[in-house]
Scaffold this motif. Structure first.
Motif, PDB file in Angstrom:
ATOM      1  N   ASN A  10       9.756-115.863 -13.198  1.00  0.00           N
ATOM      2  CA  ASN A  10       8.679-115.052 -12.981  1.00  0.00           C
ATOM      3  C   ASN A  10       8.231-114.678 -14.493  1.00  0.00           C
ATOM      4  OD1 ASN A  10       8.288-114.629 -10.486  1.00  0.00           O
ATOM      5  ND2 ASN A  10       9.993-113.212 -10.478  1.00  0.00           N
ATOM      6  N   THR A  11       8.117-115.842 -15.294  1.00  0.00           N
ATOM      7  CA  THR A  11       7.559-115.819 -16.698  1.00  0.00           C
ATOM      8  C   THR A  11       6.285-116.788 -16.645  1.00  0.00           C
ATOM      9  OG1 THR A  11       8.739-117.767 -17.562  1.00  0.00           O
ATOM     10  CG2 THR A  11       9.809-115.621 -17.872  1.00  0.00           C
ATOM     11  N   ASP A  12       5.443-116.312 -17.611  1.00  0.00           N
ATOM     12  CA  ASP A  12       4.036-116.937 -17.954  1.00  0.00           C
ATOM     13  C   ASP A  12       3.832-117.545 -19.509  1.00  0.00           C
ATOM     14  OD1 ASP A  12       1.703-118.317 -17.504  1.00  0.00           O
ATOM     15  OD2 ASP A  12       0.754-116.486 -16.561  1.00  0.00           O
ATOM     16  N   ALA A  13       3.998-118.626 -19.615  1.00  0.00           N
ATOM     17  CA  ALA A  13       3.808-118.895 -21.297  1.00  0.00           C
ATOM     18  C   ALA A  13       2.441-118.967 -21.567  1.00  0.00           C
ATOM     19  CB  ALA A  13       4.545-120.171 -21.620  1.00  0.00           C
ATOM     20  N   ASP A  14       2.209-119.102 -22.923  1.00  0.00           N
ATOM     21  CA  ASP A  14       0.817-119.422 -23.642  1.00  0.00           C
ATOM     22  C   ASP A  14       0.159-118.370 -23.476  1.00  0.00           C
ATOM     23  OD1 ASP A  14       2.019-121.928 -24.425  1.00  0.00           O
ATOM     24  OD2 ASP A  14       1.280-122.969 -22.495  1.00  0.00           O
ATOM     25  N   GLN A  15       0.369-117.075 -23.559  1.00  0.00           N
ATOM     26  CA  GLN A  15      -0.332-115.832 -23.318  1.00  0.00           C
ATOM     27  C   GLN A  15      -0.862-115.395 -24.845  1.00  0.00           C
ATOM     28  OE1 GLN A  15      -1.577-114.788 -20.392  1.00  0.00           O
ATOM     29  NE2 GLN A  15      -0.537-116.939 -19.751  1.00  0.00           N
ATOM     30  N   PHE A  16      -0.146-115.497 -25.645  1.00  0.00           N
ATOM     31  CA  PHE A  16      -0.245-115.029 -27.139  1.00  0.00           C
ATOM     32  C   PHE A  16       0.254-115.887 -28.000  1.00  0.00           C
ATOM     33  CE2 PHE A  16       1.624-111.670 -24.101  1.00  0.00           C
ATOM     34  CZ  PHE A  16       0.473-110.930 -23.965  1.00  0.00           C
ATOM     35  N   ASP A  17      -0.482-115.699 -29.387  1.00  0.00           N
ATOM     36  CA  ASP A  17      -0.388-116.293 -30.372  1.00  0.00           C
ATOM     37  C   ASP A  17      -0.387-115.489 -31.637  1.00  0.00           C
ATOM     38  OD1 ASP A  17      -2.818-116.440 -30.811  1.00  0.00           O
ATOM     39  OD2 ASP A  17      -3.367-118.573 -30.160  1.00  0.00           O
ATOM     40  N   LEU A  18      -0.194-115.993 -32.994  1.00  0.00           N
ATOM     41  CA  LEU A  18      -0.626-115.036 -34.227  1.00  0.00           C
ATOM     42  C   LEU A  18      -1.804-114.802 -34.344  1.00  0.00           C
ATOM     43  CD1 LEU A  18       1.500-116.571 -37.123  1.00  0.00           C
ATOM     44  CD2 LEU A  18       1.625-114.175 -36.150  1.00  0.00           C
ATOM     45  N   ALA A  19      -2.951-115.515 -33.966  1.00  0.00           N
ATOM     46  CA  ALA A  19      -4.238-114.982 -34.007  1.00  0.00           C
ATOM     47  C   ALA A  19      -4.744-114.063 -32.984  1.00  0.00           C
ATOM     48  CB  ALA A  19      -5.202-116.192 -33.890  1.00  0.00           C
ATOM     49  N   SER A  20      -4.327-114.115 -31.809  1.00  0.00           N
ATOM     50  CA  SER A  20      -4.660-113.204 -30.637  1.00  0.00           C
ATOM     51  C   SER A  20      -3.906-111.678 -31.084  1.00  0.00           C
ATOM     52  CB  SER A  20      -4.364-113.661 -29.335  1.00  0.00           C
ATOM     53  OG  SER A  20      -2.850-113.884 -29.211  1.00  0.00           O
ATOM     54  N   PHE A  21      -2.585-112.040 -31.472  1.00  0.00           N
ATOM     55  CA  PHE A  21      -2.015-110.707 -31.732  1.00  0.00           C
ATOM     56  C   PHE A  21      -2.515-109.975 -32.951  1.00  0.00           C
ATOM     57  CE2 PHE A  21       1.252-108.134 -33.845  1.00  0.00           C
ATOM     58  CZ  PHE A  21       2.040-107.444 -32.630  1.00  0.00           C
ATOM     59  N   ASN A  22      -3.177-110.613 -33.857  1.00  0.00           N
ATOM     60  CA  ASN A  22      -3.636-110.013 -35.280  1.00  0.00           C
ATOM     61  C   ASN A  22      -5.047-109.354 -34.786  1.00  0.00           C
ATOM     62  OD1 ASN A  22      -1.594-110.577 -36.911  1.00  0.00           O
ATOM     63  ND2 ASN A  22      -2.321-112.377 -37.558  1.00  0.00           N
ATOM     64  N   LYS A  25      -4.323-106.220 -33.308  1.00  0.00           N
ATOM     65  CA  LYS A  25      -3.826-105.284 -34.482  1.00  0.00           C
ATOM     66  C   LYS A  25      -5.029-104.625 -34.899  1.00  0.00           C
ATOM     67  CE  LYS A  25      -0.912-104.050 -36.186  1.00  0.00           C
ATOM     68  NZ  LYS A  25      -0.050-104.756 -37.307  1.00  0.00           N
ATOM     69  N   VAL A  26      -6.240-105.599 -35.172  1.00  0.00           N
ATOM     70  CA  VAL A  26      -7.489-105.017 -35.970  1.00  0.00           C
ATOM     71  C   VAL A  26      -8.275-104.394 -34.870  1.00  0.00           C
ATOM     72  CG1 VAL A  26      -9.805-105.889 -36.533  1.00  0.00           C
ATOM     73  CG2 VAL A  26      -7.736-107.198 -37.131  1.00  0.00           C
ATOM     74  N   LEU A  27      -8.225-104.354 -33.569  1.00  0.00           N
ATOM     75  CA  LEU A  27      -8.716-103.588 -32.688  1.00  0.00           C
ATOM     76  C   LEU A  27      -7.981-102.350 -32.703  1.00  0.00           C
ATOM     77  CD1 LEU A  27      -9.455-105.988 -29.746  1.00  0.00           C
ATOM     78  CD2 LEU A  27     -11.213-104.949 -31.527  1.00  0.00           C
ATOM     79  N   ALA A  28      -6.592-102.175 -32.810  1.00  0.00           N
ATOM     80  CA  ALA A  28      -5.889-100.994 -32.676  1.00  0.00           C
ATOM     81  C   ALA A  28      -6.114-100.048 -33.920  1.00  0.00           C
ATOM     82  CB  ALA A  28      -4.350-101.407 -32.516  1.00  0.00           C
ATOM     83  N   GLU A  29      -6.382-100.829 -34.873  1.00  0.00           N
ATOM     84  CA  GLU A  29      -6.435-100.214 -36.287  1.00  0.00           C
ATOM     85  C   GLU A  29      -7.777 -99.369 -36.213  1.00  0.00           C
ATOM     86  OE1 GLU A  29      -5.770-103.129 -39.286  1.00  0.00           O
ATOM     87  OE2 GLU A  29      -3.442-103.141 -38.856  1.00  0.00           O
ATOM     88  N   GLU A  30      -8.885-100.000 -35.706  1.00  0.00           N
ATOM     89  CA  GLU A  30     -10.248 -99.425 -35.671  1.00  0.00           C
ATOM     90  C   GLU A  30     -10.369 -98.335 -34.369  1.00  0.00           C
ATOM     91  OE1 GLU A  30     -14.073 -98.572 -35.508  1.00  0.00           O
ATOM     92  OE2 GLU A  30     -12.768 -99.325 -36.991  1.00  0.00           O
ATOM     93  N   THR A  31      -9.457 -98.303 -33.391  1.00  0.00           N
ATOM     94  CA  THR A  31      -9.497 -97.590 -32.566  1.00  0.00           C
ATOM     95  C   THR A  31      -8.591 -96.279 -33.102  1.00  0.00           C
ATOM     96  OG1 THR A  31      -9.127 -99.042 -30.877  1.00  0.00           O
ATOM     97  CG2 THR A  31      -8.303 -96.626 -30.186  1.00  0.00           C
ATOM     98  N   SER A  32      -7.628 -96.264 -33.900  1.00  0.00           N
ATOM     99  CA  SER A  32      -6.871 -95.449 -34.566  1.00  0.00           C
ATOM    100  C   SER A  32      -7.829 -94.467 -35.503  1.00  0.00           C
ATOM    101  CB  SER A  32      -5.522 -95.732 -35.310  1.00  0.00           C
ATOM    102  OG  SER A  32      -4.795 -94.795 -36.073  1.00  0.00           O
ATOM    103  N   SER A  33      -8.592 -95.413 -36.292  1.00  0.00           N
ATOM    104  CA  SER A  33      -9.527 -94.879 -37.278  1.00  0.00           C
ATOM    105  C   SER A  33     -10.532 -93.909 -36.693  1.00  0.00           C
ATOM    106  CB  SER A  33      -9.925 -95.904 -38.139  1.00  0.00           C
ATOM    107  OG  SER A  33     -11.149 -95.335 -39.072  1.00  0.00           O
ATOM    108  N   SER A  34     -11.300 -94.482 -35.464  1.00  0.00           N
ATOM    109  CA  SER A  34     -12.145 -93.717 -34.822  1.00  0.00           C
ATOM    110  C   SER A  34     -11.763 -92.430 -34.134  1.00  0.00           C
ATOM    111  CB  SER A  34     -12.730 -94.557 -33.649  1.00  0.00           C
ATOM    112  OG  SER A  34     -13.168 -95.810 -34.164  1.00  0.00           O
ATOM    113  N   ILE A  35     -10.248 -92.236 -33.510  1.00  0.00           N
ATOM    114  CA  ILE A  35      -9.844 -91.169 -32.891  1.00  0.00           C
ATOM    115  C   ILE A  35      -9.678 -90.056 -33.979  1.00  0.00           C
ATOM    116  CG2 ILE A  35      -7.603 -90.215 -31.819  1.00  0.00           C
ATOM    117  CD1 ILE A  35      -7.106 -92.717 -30.608  1.00  0.00           C
TER     118      ILE A  35
END
Length: 280
Positions: free
Chosen positions: A177-189, A192-202
């Motif tokens: 019940n695992t599914d591979a190839d869902q994330f990599d460094l580019a998608s994670f980063n 992170k950019v979206l999270a930092e923008e959300t935090s700044s906006s809040i």
């Protein structure tokens, strides 16, 4: 009588001979004791070396055993240390499943129920035979992304192999019940950019009041409105869609009108995308 007394007395030479013999016997006893001690020390050292060599061979054996396991099983072993929902019993029964990705020495894991948001994605780094937590991010849906800290747990391959050997069938079932190839460094980063923008906006009074002037570009990304310099750090709309994001692009004219509607009608961030899709 004088003659018998002389015959019973030892001469000086005889006394010296007896003394030398006694001293020699004592020296031999001391030498024998030292030789016995040396032999025992050598035996102890040999035992210690054998134990150390055995430990090294065992460690190498565990590392080789772990590497020989399917990647799905390796991830199934690692996940419970960072998300309790990833316990093999729950995963094997289909209560949750594991999404993961690999990039360089990093493993990205997310335990998901198949519905809703708020499931953290953790970034774990392998250093030698030890896995260490690095970072985390959560997709909060309409509220954007949040940065989160993974559990501060380091886990060794020895521990993982002990878990597996204790119940291999359970972890093999969990791996299904695992599914591979869902994330990599580019998608994670990117998250992170979206999270930092959300935090700044809040931190502002209104997350969508980014600038007073119209931006050259604005878009909804997974329900959250971004514009201006933030978008310059992100991938293009096409690339974001290819990564699985829901994207709606806005012209400067539409962005201005949407901002005026927000001020006039009191539209909040939670229902902003719904309002946009219904009226634009």
């Amino acid at each position: 009588m004088g003659c018998n007394q002389e015959s019973n007395e030892l001469t000086k030479e005889e006394l010296e001979t007896i003394y030398r013999e006694e001293v020699q016997k004592e020296l031999e006893k001391v030498n024998e004791a030292e030789e016995t001690e040396i032999i025992e020390d050598d035996s102890t050292n040999d035992d210690t070396e054998v134990t150390a060599e055995s430990s090294i061979q065992n460690k190498e054996s565990n590392s080789e055993k772990f590497e020989s396991l399917p990647m799905d099983t390796q991830v199934a072993l690692l996940t419970p240390y960072y998300d309790e929902r990833g316990e093999p019993q729950r995963i094997s029964e289909g209560m949750y499943f594991i999404l993961y990705g690999l990039d360089e020495n990093f493993t990205f894991i997310q335990v998901h129920s198949g519905a809703g948001t708020g499931h953290p994605i953790y970034m774990i780094e392998r250093q030698g035979d030890t896995f260490n937590p690095v970072d985390g991010v959560i997709n909060m849906g309409m509220s954007g992304y949040e940065v989160t800290d993974p559990p501060q747990v380091s886990v060794s391959i020895d521990e993982l192999m002990a878990d597996y050997e204790n119940n291999p069938a359970l972890y093999d079932a969990s791996a299904a019940n695992t599914d591979a190839d869902q994330f990599d460094l580019a998608s994670f980063n990117q998250m992170k950019v979206l999270a930092e923008e959300t935090s700044s906006s809040i931190e502002t009074e209104n997350a969508t009041e980014i600038t007073e002037t119209s931006p050259d570009q604005a878009m909804f990304i997974n329900g959250v409105l971004y514009s201006g310099e933030t978008l310059e750090e992100m991938s293009s709309a096409e690339e974001l869609r290819a990564q699985g994001y829901e994207v709606y692009e806005l012209t400067a004219e539409k962005f201005d009108k949407l901002r005026r509607d927000m001020d006039e009608f009191g539209i909040t961030n939670e229902n902003l995308l719904e309002y946009y899709l219904s009226n634009y």
